[in-house]
Write a protein that holds these residues in place. Structure first.
Motif, PDB file in Angstrom:
ATOM      1  N   ALA A 103      -6.596  -3.951  -5.593  1.00 18.21           N
ATOM      2  CA  ALA A 103      -5.722  -3.599  -4.466  1.00 18.21           C
ATOM      3  C   ALA A 103      -4.834  -4.749  -4.027  1.00 18.21           C
ATOM      4  O   ALA A 103      -3.791  -4.552  -3.422  1.00 18.21           O
ATOM      5  N   CYS A 125      -7.856   0.934  -0.609  1.00 19.66           N
ATOM      6  CA  CYS A 125      -7.793  -0.426  -0.062  1.00 19.66           C
ATOM      7  C   CYS A 125      -8.925  -1.313  -0.565  1.00 19.66           C
ATOM      8  O   CYS A 125      -8.767  -2.541  -0.646  1.00 19.66           O
ATOM      9  N   LYS A 178      -6.299  -5.362   0.157  1.00 24.58           N
ATOM     10  CA  LYS A 178      -7.748  -5.583   0.139  1.00 24.58           C
ATOM     11  C   LYS A 178      -8.114  -6.764   1.026  1.00 24.58           C
ATOM     12  O   LYS A 178      -9.110  -6.730   1.752  1.00 24.58           O
ATOM     13  N   ASP A 186     -10.339  -1.118  -3.514  1.00 24.39           N
ATOM     14  CA  ASP A 186     -10.331  -1.273  -4.963  1.00 24.39           C
ATOM     15  C   ASP A 186     -10.151  -2.744  -5.338  1.00 24.39           C
ATOM     16  O   ASP A 186      -9.472  -3.504  -4.641  1.00 24.39           O
ATOM     17  N   TYR A 200       0.853  -1.194   0.000  1.00 19.53           N
ATOM     18  CA  TYR A 200       0.000   0.000   0.000  1.00 19.53           C
ATOM     19  C   TYR A 200       0.886   1.239   0.000  1.00 19.53           C
ATOM     20  O   TYR A 200       1.901   1.285   0.697  1.00 19.53           O
TER      21      TYR A 200
END
Length: 241
Positions: free
Chosen positions: A225, A220, A229, A222, A71
């Motif tokens: 991700a 997060c 996610k 998406d 991230y």
């Protein structure tokens, strides 16, 4: 470049190889490889001797343990610059305040003091507000590569959460995924429910871990991700407002 030849010597210790330059013994013939004690290896490749050590294996191991970023905060650079700007403006305001008293103008001392106090208070308030809003901001999250597999269904056990200190230095908080839950405070989306399970550091210095964090929910959640996610699906996430 001089040629290297290998001789061996035997003693009570394990077999060792001694590399000599410009020396040879008639009893030694070219060999393909000798594996020595403690992982040392001498290889004859086209009559040129090379050696490798356990350092190679250690480097490969460290490469496998390199952190993987799962991230990245979209406003990471903005957050750092904003913190630095607020601290700089506060320092300049405090540093320039004595010169106001030195200026010879027909203004009472009380008025000068009130002006200086108002300027410093305003700068301090804006700096404090920026720190309060941006301190939970997560610039990036990394995990150990050993905890990831080839599939996207991986759920790491621990996260390395990167935030910024008061002076915009990087704080790395290592926290178990199980200790994270949604936050309800404004400008936060995660909170650590068990601070004793988390550790934090700035460089090599151990510091108090951050218990309030902000990650962008839209990033997060998406579909592309990936690992983050899966983490959010496990922990949940607050909306930040």
């Amino acid at each position: 470049m001089s040629m290297l030849r290998v001789t061996t010597c035997f003693s009570y210790s394990p077999v060792k190889a001694i590399l000599h330059t410009r020396s040879s013994l008639p009893c030694i013939k070219p060999i393909s490889a000798i594996v020595l004690a403690n992982g040392w290896k001498v290889v004859n490749n086209n009559k040129r001797y090379h050696y490798t050590t356990q350092v190679d294996n250690l480097n490969n191991k460290n490469a496998d343990e390199e952190p993987v970023t799962i991230y990245t905060g979209p406003l990471a650079n903005v957050a750092k610059k904003l913190k630095l700007f607020s601290i700089t403006s506060l320092g300049l305001g405090v540093g320039a305040s004595p010169f106001i008293f030195a200026v010879d103008v027909p203004v009472p001392f009380v008025a000068k003091a009130a002006l200086v106090g108002a300027a410093i208070a305003t700068s301090a308030a804006s700096t404090g507000l920026i720190q309060w809003v941006m301190s939970p901001y997560v610039t990036k999250i990394t995990v150990s590569s050993n905890e990831l597999s080839a599939t996207e269904d991986t759920l790491p056990k621990k996260l390395n959460v990167h935030t910024l200190s008061f002076t915009a230095k990087e704080i790395i908080t290592t926290v178990p995924v199980a200790a994270i839950q949604p936050a309800t405070r404004i400008f936060t989306s995660w909170m650590i429910n068990d601070p004793s399970a988390a550790t934090a550091r700035i460089g090599d210095k151990i510091v108090k871990p951050r218990t309030l964090l902000y990650v962008h929910p839209e990033v997060c959640e998406d579909e592309e991700a990936g690992v983050i996610k899966n983490v959010v699906n496990k922990t949940g996430i607050g909306k930040g407002f």
